[in-house]
Design a protein around this motif. Structure first.
Motif, mmCIF file in Angstrom:
data_model
loop_
_atom_site.group_PDB
_atom_site.id
_atom_site.type_symbol
_atom_site.label_atom_id
_atom_site.label_comp_id
_atom_site.label_asym_id
_atom_site.label_seq_id
_atom_site.Cartn_x
_atom_site.Cartn_y
_atom_site.Cartn_z
ATOM 1 N N LYS A 24 -3.047 12.808 -4.322
ATOM 2 C CA LYS A 24 -4.267 12.023 -4.151
ATOM 3 C C LYS A 24 -5.484 12.938 -3.996
ATOM 4 C CE LYS A 24 -6.364 8.466 -1.285
ATOM 5 N NZ LYS A 24 -6.281 7.738 -0.011
ATOM 6 N N GLY A 28 1.047 12.191 -8.391
ATOM 7 C CA GLY A 28 1.277 11.805 -7.008
ATOM 8 C C GLY A 28 0.395 12.501 -5.998
ATOM 9 N N GLU A 76 0.834 -1.196 0.000
ATOM 10 C CA GLU A 76 0.000 0.000 0.000
ATOM 11 C C GLU A 76 0.874 1.255 0.000
ATOM 12 O OE1 GLU A 76 -3.374 1.797 2.902
ATOM 13 O OE2 GLU A 76 -3.358 -0.378 2.606
ATOM 14 N N LYS A 77 0.418 2.254 -0.745
ATOM 15 C CA LYS A 77 1.155 3.522 -0.815
ATOM 16 C C LYS A 77 1.119 4.214 0.540
ATOM 17 C CE LYS A 77 0.823 4.794 -5.646
ATOM 18 N NZ LYS A 77 2.246 4.717 -5.906
ATOM 19 N N GLN A 78 2.202 4.915 0.862
ATOM 20 C CA GLN A 78 2.282 5.678 2.105
ATOM 21 C C GLN A 78 2.078 7.155 1.780
ATOM 22 O OE1 GLN A 78 2.704 4.330 5.312
ATOM 23 N NE2 GLN A 78 2.192 2.523 4.105
ATOM 24 N N TYR A 79 0.840 7.601 1.899
ATOM 25 C CA TYR A 79 0.542 9.003 1.634
ATOM 26 C C TYR A 79 0.886 9.862 2.842
ATOM 27 C CZ TYR A 79 -1.927 7.630 -2.593
ATOM 28 O OH TYR A 79 -2.228 7.144 -3.832
ATOM 29 N N GLU A 105 6.853 9.643 -2.715
ATOM 30 C CA GLU A 105 7.736 8.939 -3.655
ATOM 31 C C GLU A 105 7.619 9.548 -5.058
ATOM 32 O OE1 GLU A 105 9.711 6.054 -3.003
ATOM 33 O OE2 GLU A 105 9.333 6.576 -0.914
ATOM 34 N N ILE A 106 6.450 10.100 -5.360
ATOM 35 C CA ILE A 106 6.198 10.676 -6.682
ATOM 36 C C ILE A 106 6.361 12.199 -6.668
ATOM 37 C CG2 ILE A 106 4.443 10.984 -8.498
ATOM 38 C CD1 ILE A 106 3.295 8.255 -7.613
ATOM 39 N N TYR A 133 -0.609 13.447 -0.485
ATOM 40 C CA TYR A 133 0.313 13.213 -1.601
ATOM 41 C C TYR A 133 1.183 11.984 -1.346
ATOM 42 C CZ TYR A 133 3.892 15.274 1.406
ATOM 43 O OH TYR A 133 4.766 15.529 2.437
ATOM 44 N N ASP A 134 1.718 11.480 -2.431
ATOM 45 C CA ASP A 134 2.656 10.361 -2.388
ATOM 46 C C ASP A 134 4.069 10.951 -2.474
ATOM 47 O OD1 ASP A 134 4.361 8.226 -2.885
ATOM 48 O OD2 ASP A 134 3.009 7.256 -4.309
#
Length: 179
Positions: free
Chosen positions: A29, A27, A2-5, A66-67, A63-64
Motif C-alpha cells: 500500500k 500488495g 476491509e483489507k487488514q494491512y 494476504e498478497i 502491506y497486505d
C-alpha cells in the motif's frame, strides 16, 4: 470486507534505495522513508546525518499480508543489503546507514530470526550476518523531498544506486533472483 494491512520497518542503508524494490510489489500500500531507533523526537535529515541522534534511515512498509506476506518482505529486504557490514552500507558509512529489522510483534520477530538464521546457514555469505533484529520504535517520516525519491529524481537515483556500489553488490550476490 476491509483489507487488514500490516506494517513492516526495515533499515537498509540509504532509504532512497530501499523504497523502489518494495514499492513495485503487489500488495504494498505504501513505502515511507524515515527515521527510527533514535533518541531525538522529530529528527531532521541534517540531524540524523550527524550520527548523534541514534536513528537509522529506514522504510516503513504498509502491506497486505494476504498478497505479500512478511516472509516475502524479509526475503526481498535481504536482497537489497550487505547483511555482513556493521559499519553502514556500501559507500554510506555510519550508524544512520546501518541495517536492522524492526519487528512490530512476536510473529515478525520469530520470522525475522528464522530468516536471518536461514541466510547464515545458506552459505551465500562467508562472513557472519550482523543485521540486528530490534523492537520497533517511533518512526518519523523523512522530509517530503526524500519520499519516492526514485520517482522524483530518477536519473540521480539511478546514478546513486550504481555509484554507491549497491547495484553491483546485489547483482553479484543475488543474480539468480534478479534475472
Amino acid at each position: 470486507m476491509e483489507k487488514q494491512y500490516q506494517v513492516a520497518t526495515f533499515a537498509g542503508g540509504c532509504f532512497w534505495c530501499m523504497v523502489k524494490p518494495f514499492d513495485e510489489q503487489p500488495g504494498i500500500k505504501s513505502v515511507i522513508s524515515g527515521y527510527t531507533g533514535g533518541t531525538v523526537e522529530n529528527p531532521t535529515y541534517q540531524q540524523v546525518c550527524t550520527d548523534t541522534t541514534g536513528h537509522f534511515e529506514a522504510v516503513q512498509i504498509t502491506y497486505d499480508p494476504e498478497i505479500f506476506p512478511y516472509e516475502k518482505l524479509l526475503e526481498l529486504f535481504w536482497q537489497q543489503i550487505d547483511p555482513t557490514d556493521s559499519g553502514g552500507q556500501f559507500h554510506d558509512r555510519g550508524q544512520s546507514y546501518q541495517t536492522a529489522i524492526f519487528y512490530h510483534d512476536d510473529t515478525q520477530k520469530k520470522l525475522a530470526e528464522q530468516s536471518k538464521q536461514a541466510l547464515q546457514k545458506s552459505g551465500r555469505f562467508t562472513r557472519p550476518i550482523v543485521t540486528p533484529i530490534l523492537p520497533a520504535q517511533t518512526f518519523y517520516p523523512a522530509e517530503d523531498y526524500h519520499q519516492q525519491y526514485y520517482k522524483k529524481n530518477r536519473s540521480h537515483y539511478e546514478s546513486y544506486h550504481v555509484g554507491s556500489g549497491r547495484a553491483g553488490f546485489i547483482q553479484s550476490h543475488w543474480r539468480e533472483n534478479n534475472e
